[in-house]
Scaffold this active site. Structure first.
Site, mmCIF file in Angstrom:
data_model
loop_
_atom_site.group_PDB
_atom_site.id
_atom_site.type_symbol
_atom_site.label_atom_id
_atom_site.label_comp_id
_atom_site.label_asym_id
_atom_site.label_seq_id
_atom_site.Cartn_x
_atom_site.Cartn_y
_atom_site.Cartn_z
ATOM 1 N N GLN A 129 -51.215 -24.722 18.624
ATOM 2 C CA GLN A 129 -51.960 -25.482 19.634
ATOM 3 C C GLN A 129 -53.241 -24.725 20.006
ATOM 4 O O GLN A 129 -53.191 -23.551 20.364
ATOM 5 C CB GLN A 129 -51.069 -25.700 20.878
ATOM 6 N N LYS A 135 -46.019 -33.961 21.813
ATOM 7 C CA LYS A 135 -45.780 -33.892 20.368
ATOM 8 C C LYS A 135 -44.290 -33.713 20.078
ATOM 9 O O LYS A 135 -43.736 -34.338 19.172
ATOM 10 C CB LYS A 135 -46.606 -32.753 19.756
ATOM 11 N N ASP A 175 -51.994 -29.871 10.512
ATOM 12 C CA ASP A 175 -53.239 -30.318 11.146
ATOM 13 C C ASP A 175 -54.379 -30.463 10.144
ATOM 14 O O ASP A 175 -55.443 -30.978 10.492
ATOM 15 C CB ASP A 175 -53.665 -29.302 12.229
#
Ligand code: NAP
Length: 283
Positions: free
Chosen positions: A96, A52, A119
């Protein structure tokens, strides 16, 4: 034999567009910034975070990594998120997953400013999606919609089966397909006869986290099959779908790797950029 839904190529095209949009935004004095929070030392998570960060650098974004030890307390993590919420260099915050045992995913996600929730996992953004309102959409299902669009797969009025009901993939996927006017069935571990459901589907999205759970006998001739699963095995990376077997029946299929994975990262970049553009408009 099925044709390939090429996630790698689709993601490459998206990244090119994002580079241009990023350059425009930088011209206005705003550099998109993504904060990535990694707790503990799960090796797969470290790989995902690295990918990422690299993807951010490639399109001109700034990325900021915050690594906490597995022994970090929930308060330490919540305090860090509070600081990131207030940091104007940061437009998107990604924690994460999975988190080490003892840390509440719900409380941690709930602490992220919904306006920086890159997200789309915050209940406010999940609720907006469920209500059909605009908002930040989770990257993996958003990427699936994008590849279906890229290959002009017809959706309206057709039957979709989503295998998996997680908040990250299955549920938001089902809402997006519903929004595209499909008739949607969601299957999960208590579905008694998965094959009976998938055989009725024009489109099957498999996000069960079970390697090879969908084989050719479970797929109608000409169906479109999207495999979200990722499993690292001795033979390499495989998905939730028995690819060779299913490709005999399907009209279109995503490969693993090179299918949904690259799109997820491209959508993370797109969400970061959208949040930065929004912040830029407020300044
Ligand atoms: P998850 O949270 O473990 O959810 C799995 C879902 O599948 C659950 O709803 C579970 O049902 C259901 N399921 C499990 N066994 C089943 C069975 N035998 N029949 C029908 N449904 C079954 O996983 P996730 O986070 O959604 O991820 C799913 C997969 O996608 C994983 O392999 C993950 O690594 C991968 N993934 C890939 C990407 C990407 O970028 N390509 C992104 C995210 C995830 P219950 O709810 O009843 O337990």
């Amino acid at each position: 034999m099925a044709q390939l839904l090429d996630g790698k190529e689709t993601a490459r095209e998206i990244r090119e567009e994002l580079k241009t949009r990023c350059a425009v935004l930088k011209g206005k004095g705003v550099t998109p910034g993504l904060a990535v929070v990694l707790v503990g030392n799960d090796p797969a998570s470290a790989i995902y975070v690295g990918q990422k960060e690299k993807a951010c650098g490639d399109v001109g974004f700034s990325s900021f990594r915050y690594a906490l030890p597995a022994s970090a307390t929930e308060k330490e993590l919540l305090d860090l998120i509070g600081q990131l919420n207030a940091d104007t260099r940061i437009h998107g915050i990604l924690v994460q997953l999975p988190l080490p045992k003892g840390l509440s995913v719900d409380r941690v996600i709930g602490r992220i400013d919904p306006g920086k929730d890159v997200d789309g996992f915050h209940p406010l953004n999940a609720g907006r999606l469920a209500c059909g309102l605009p908002g930040i959409v989770p990257c993996t299902p958003k990427g699936v919609m994008r590849i279906l669009e890229r290959y002009a797969i017809p959706l309206e009025g057709r039957n979709a089966v989503v295998v998996g009901r997680s908040n990250i993939v299955g549920k938001p996927m089902a809402h997006l397909l519903l929004g595209a006017n499909m008739t949607v069935t969601i299957c999960h571990s208590r579905t008694p006869d998965l094959g009976a459901e998938t055989r009725r589907a024009d489109l099957i999205i498999v996000a069960a986290g079970r390697p090879g759970i969908v084989d050719g006998s479970m797929v109608k001739e000409g169906a479109v099959v999207v495999d979200v699963g990722i499993h690292r095995t001795a033979e390499g990376i495989v998905g939730d779908v028995k690819f060779e077997d299913v490709a005999e029946k399907a009209s279109w299929i995503t490969p693993v790797p090179g299918g949904v994975g690259p799109l997820t990262i491209a959508m993370l970049l797109e969400n970061t950029l959208e949040l930065a553009e929004r912040a830029g408009r407020k300044e």
